[in-house]
Structure formats: C-alpha cells, structure tokens
Design a protein around this motif. Structure first.
Motif, short mmCIF file in Angstrom:
data_model
loop_
_atom_site.label_atom_id
_atom_site.label_comp_id
_atom_site.label_asym_id
_atom_site.label_seq_id
_atom_site.Cartn_x
_atom_site.Cartn_y
_atom_site.Cartn_z
N GLN A 140 50.78 48.86 6.91
CA GLN A 140 51.05 48.56 8.29
C GLN A 140 52.56 49.43 8.62
OE1 GLN A 140 49.63 46.16 10.35
NE2 GLN A 140 50.98 47.42 11.82
N SER A 141 53.36 49.58 7.81
CA SER A 141 54.54 50.23 8.10
C SER A 141 54.20 51.70 8.48
CB SER A 141 55.45 50.35 6.80
OG SER A 141 56.66 51.00 7.16
N TYR A 142 53.38 52.24 7.62
CA TYR A 142 52.75 53.70 7.70
C TYR A 142 52.30 53.82 9.16
CZ TYR A 142 49.09 57.32 7.68
OH TYR A 142 48.36 58.42 8.11
N ILE A 143 51.56 52.96 9.45
CA ILE A 143 50.77 53.17 10.97
C ILE A 143 52.00 53.19 11.95
CG2 ILE A 143 49.34 51.76 12.66
CD1 ILE A 143 47.77 50.69 10.40
N GLN A 144 52.79 52.29 11.60
CA GLN A 144 54.15 52.42 12.82
C GLN A 144 54.93 53.78 12.77
OE1 GLN A 144 56.49 49.10 11.70
NE2 GLN A 144 55.07 47.56 12.12
N LYS A 145 54.87 54.22 11.66
CA LYS A 145 55.50 55.67 11.43
C LYS A 145 54.71 56.91 12.15
CE LYS A 145 58.83 54.51 7.52
NZ LYS A 145 59.10 54.67 6.41
N LEU A 146 53.41 56.39 11.83
CA LEU A 146 52.33 57.48 12.24
C LEU A 146 52.42 57.41 13.61
CD1 LEU A 146 49.81 59.52 11.82
CD2 LEU A 146 48.68 57.63 11.63
N SER A 147 52.76 56.27 14.47
CA SER A 147 52.60 56.33 15.86
C SER A 147 53.70 56.97 16.44
CB SER A 147 52.55 54.98 16.17
OG SER A 147 51.43 54.03 15.65
N GLN A 148 55.02 56.79 15.76
CA GLN A 148 56.05 57.44 15.98
C GLN A 148 56.03 59.02 16.02
OE1 GLN A 148 59.22 55.80 13.79
NE2 GLN A 148 59.03 53.71 14.61
N GLU A 149 55.24 59.45 15.05
CA GLU A 149 55.18 60.95 14.77
C GLU A 149 54.04 61.39 15.80
OE1 GLU A 149 54.99 64.83 13.06
OE2 GLU A 149 56.67 63.09 13.03
N VAL A 150 53.00 60.75 16.07
CA VAL A 150 52.07 61.30 16.85
C VAL A 150 52.24 61.06 18.42
CG1 VAL A 150 49.46 61.33 17.23
CG2 VAL A 150 50.11 61.26 15.03
N GLY A 151 52.76 59.64 18.66
CA GLY A 151 52.93 59.67 20.05
C GLY A 151 51.86 59.25 20.98
N ASP A 152 50.74 59.03 20.19
CA ASP A 152 49.48 58.76 21.19
C ASP A 152 48.79 57.88 20.34
OD1 ASP A 152 46.92 58.78 21.93
OD2 ASP A 152 46.90 60.82 22.51
N ALA A 153 48.54 56.71 20.90
CA ALA A 153 47.95 55.44 20.23
C ALA A 153 46.51 55.72 19.77
CB ALA A 153 48.04 53.99 21.04
N ALA A 154 45.89 56.50 20.86
CA ALA A 154 44.36 56.77 20.65
C ALA A 154 44.22 57.59 19.66
CB ALA A 154 43.90 57.40 22.19
N LYS A 155 45.19 58.54 19.42
CA LYS A 155 45.03 59.65 18.39
C LYS A 155 45.34 58.89 16.92
CE LYS A 155 44.91 63.64 16.31
NZ LYS A 155 43.50 64.28 16.28
N VAL A 156 46.37 57.90 16.98
CA VAL A 156 46.51 57.24 15.95
C VAL A 156 45.31 56.51 15.39
CG1 VAL A 156 47.87 55.18 14.70
CG2 VAL A 156 49.05 56.97 16.13
N ALA A 203 38.54 40.37 0.31
CA ALA A 203 39.67 40.14 1.31
C ALA A 203 40.50 41.38 1.54
CB ALA A 203 40.39 38.91 0.59
N PHE A 204 40.71 42.33 0.37
CA PHE A 204 41.46 43.59 0.66
C PHE A 204 40.80 44.24 1.62
CE2 PHE A 204 42.67 47.79 -0.83
CZ PHE A 204 44.18 47.80 -0.57
N VAL A 205 39.55 44.90 1.20
CA VAL A 205 38.95 45.75 2.42
C VAL A 205 38.74 45.33 3.56
CG1 VAL A 205 36.62 46.72 2.52
CG2 VAL A 205 37.59 46.66 0.15
N GLN A 206 38.54 44.15 3.61
CA GLN A 206 38.27 43.21 5.17
C GLN A 206 39.65 43.47 5.88
OE1 GLN A 206 35.33 41.52 6.42
NE2 GLN A 206 36.85 42.07 8.27
N ASN A 207 40.78 43.16 5.21
CA ASN A 207 42.01 43.59 5.89
C ASN A 207 42.36 44.92 6.45
OD1 ASN A 207 43.39 40.82 5.84
ND2 ASN A 207 43.92 41.17 3.77
N LEU A 208 41.91 45.84 5.51
CA LEU A 208 41.85 47.30 5.75
C LEU A 208 40.95 47.60 7.25
CD1 LEU A 208 41.75 49.14 2.52
CD2 LEU A 208 43.77 49.02 3.94
N TYR A 209 39.93 46.98 6.85
CA TYR A 209 39.09 47.02 8.15
C TYR A 209 39.30 46.75 9.44
CZ TYR A 209 34.60 46.91 10.76
OH TYR A 209 33.43 47.25 11.77
N ASN A 210 40.25 45.52 9.31
CA ASN A 210 40.73 44.82 10.56
C ASN A 210 41.73 45.66 11.08
OD1 ASN A 210 39.04 42.90 10.18
ND2 ASN A 210 40.50 41.35 9.45
#
Length: 342
Positions: A140-156, A203-210
């Motif tokens: 989840q933290s990675y996704i936030q940092k990736l969003s900052q790096e890429v700057g485009d929600a659709a690209k993330v 549960a782990f895979v389902q969380n990643l999918y979500n």
C-alpha cells in the motif's frame, strides 16, 4: 556425446529461446515479489528489524556484482531477479525497504519478500521478520510512492494491473513451524495445517486482487525434505520423506487454489509454478545440469568452510539454491509466466 546429452542440450536451447522471446517482447511493465527468502532481495537488512535471518555479510553475495552481500539469501542473484531479467523487465529487483531504493525503480517493480517469513504469523514472529500479511502494508505504501513518482492515477493502475506478481509463501511454515518447532502439532495435523495455510493464502491473494493486482504467479514450495538442513537430520543419507510428503500435500492444494481463482476471479490471470519437481530433478541428477554435488557450498554444519566453486553446487547454504540452480529451473518458469499471464 550420447543421445541423452543431445536431448538435454536441445531442450535447454529451446527453453533459452523462450527466455529470449520474453525479453524481446517485454510484455510486463513491472515485477512485484512477496513472500520469503526465495524472492527476498534485502528487506531484512534494516537495523531495526531484530532478526538473525539476515544475509548482508560475506560469503553471501560472493558472486554478486563487486562481490557485494546485499541481503539476498544466496551467492548471487535470487529467483525474483532472474525472473525479472527473463521477462525483460530488469536485471535486479530492489528491496522495498532498502534505504538505497531509487524512486525511478518504482514503476518497474520492487520486492516485499522477507527471508524466514510465512503465511502463519507465528512463523514470522519467531524469527522477527516481516509477516506476509504485513507485506500488504508495504505494498500500500508502494502504491502511494508510485503515484507520487508517476503522477497519473490511470498509469499507476495500469502498472499494477499488468505487473507480474510472484508469491512464494509456505516453505517456512511447513519446514520450520510445523516440522522443526512442532509448535502446531498439538492443534493440527499436516492436512489441517495446510488447509489453514491455504485459507491464509486465499485471503492474501484476494487482498492483492482488491488492490488492483491481476497477474499472479503463485509458487509452490521447494522439496523441503531434500534441503541440506533437512538431509543432515538423516546424516545426509536421504531426503526426509515425511517433510516432502507435507510439501506435496500443500503444493497440490496451492495448485487447486490457482484453478479456483481462475474461476472466481475471471478478470485476473493465475498460474501455478511447480518449484518442487523442477528442483527435485536437479537435486537427484546434479550432473545432468552441470553440477558436481547437491551438498551446500557454505554456511552449514556440513560445510563450515565455503567451497571454492559455488557453480558446482546445487545449494548455496543449508536451505537456499545457488544462483546457477535457480537458472537451471528458470527457463520453464519464464515460459509458463510468459505464456499464461501475458
């Protein structure tokens, strides 16, 4: 050269071409790795992580560029690195918790895996490592940092959905928590314990999918009874049959789970990676793959002094294959991923 040798060379060349094909096509933008030491590229290095499950010291990393111990549990690169290279993504997968992680690396993927970890919280807690479930928090933290790096929600969203996600979890739960510590024996037998592991994995895979992941490569366990640490219990005479039996029970359930996910989550793509049989063949027939022995090169009771040539050994230490051993099973893994997740 006999017929068997010729056949092996033909098959190896064919699998090598599969790797090259994957590299040329570059169909996956990123790789994300979760789980244990098979994939860990240095997440256990953090000083505040109080664990003895570390490998950021020599002779680990002896065959890594500049002979650098990076926290990878081996003599060089580990499976996550090699799969990333085979798929044409990049040659090294950085650890997410590394203090040297560059933001430019985020769009092509990182590793969240932690050596010694498992699906069972007990497995991670007794070694002081990052529980598989807690790796979701890092993601989840990675996704936030990736969003900052890429700057485009659709690209993330596109990167996450098209990234290959490797999951290796269960090795330590079975080998250590169930068979070595016997901590679960009063409550479970191997059937019920592996059922519990499957519930946690589901549960782990389902969380990643979500969270947006759509391309899953789920690894089975190694032939745990044939690891050097297990074999030394028999005086290095035989693989431990009861441990291998437990691994096979679990792996069949993981394979069945992958089939269920294909049916229940049709927007995702799932593939099971058979680590057990592919590595077992290397262990039983080392010369066929260019090895001299299936004994470890270093860091075990059997080999207190590191060997001179890690390339002649199937195993680097008491539990981890050498880089060359990973490369021996890599072409089939890359082919399965490329053909089923692209």
């Amino acid at each position: 050269m006999d017929c068997r040798s010729t056949k092996f060379l033909v098959v190896s060349f064919s699998l090598w071409l599969s790797c090259i094909h994957a590299i040329q096509t570059g169909r996956f933008p990123a790789i994300l790795a979760f789980g244990d030491s098979i994939l860990d590229t240095g997440n256990n290095n953090m000083p505040k992580l109080l664990t003895v499950s570390k490998s950021n010291f020599l002779p680990y990393g002896r065959n890594f560029p500049y002979h650098t111990p990076t926290g990878r549990f081996g003599n060089g690169r580990v499976l996550s690195d090699l799969v990333a290279e085979g798929l044409g993504i990049k040659n090294l997968v950085p650890a997410f918790r590394s203090s040297f992680l560059k933001s430019s690396e985020l769009p092509t993927g990182v590793c969240f895996a932690s050596g010694g970890s498992g699906l069972d919280k007990f497995t991670a807690s007794i070694q002081g490592v990052i529980w598989v479930k807690d790796q979701l928090k890092d993601f989840q933290s990675y996704i936030q940092k990736l969003s900052q790096e890429v700057g485009d929600a659709a690209k993330v969203k596109e990167i996450i959905a098209n990234a290959v996600v490797l999951i290796s979890a269960g090795n330590n739960d079975i080998a250590i928590t169930f068979f070595a510590t016997r901590a679960k024996k009063l409550r479970y037998n191997i059937e019920t314990y592996t059922d519990q592991l499957i519930d946690w994995k589901t549960a782990f895979v389902q969380n990643l999918y979500n969270m947006g992941v759509r391309k899953f490569a789920v690894l089975g366990t190694l032939p745990l009874g044939c690891l050097p640490g297990a074999r030394q219990m028999s005086g290095d005479l035989i693989c431990l049959p009861h441990v291998n039996h437990g691994a096979k029970i679990y792996n069949q359930k993981v394979a069945n789970l992958v089939v269920k996910f294909r049916q229940s989550l049709p927007d995702g793509k799932f593939v099971y990676i058979d680590m057990y049989n592919s590595l077992l063949d290397v262990i039983k027939n080392p010369s066929k793959y260019g090895f001299r022995t299936a004994k470890p090169c270093c860091c075990s009771v059997m080999t207190p002094i590191p060997c001179l040539d890690s390339g002649s050994h199937v195993f680097w230490d008491f539990a981890h294959p050498s880089e060359k051993a990973y490369k021996s099973v890599l072409p089939n893994i890359v082919s399965v991923i490329s053909n089923n997740l692209a």
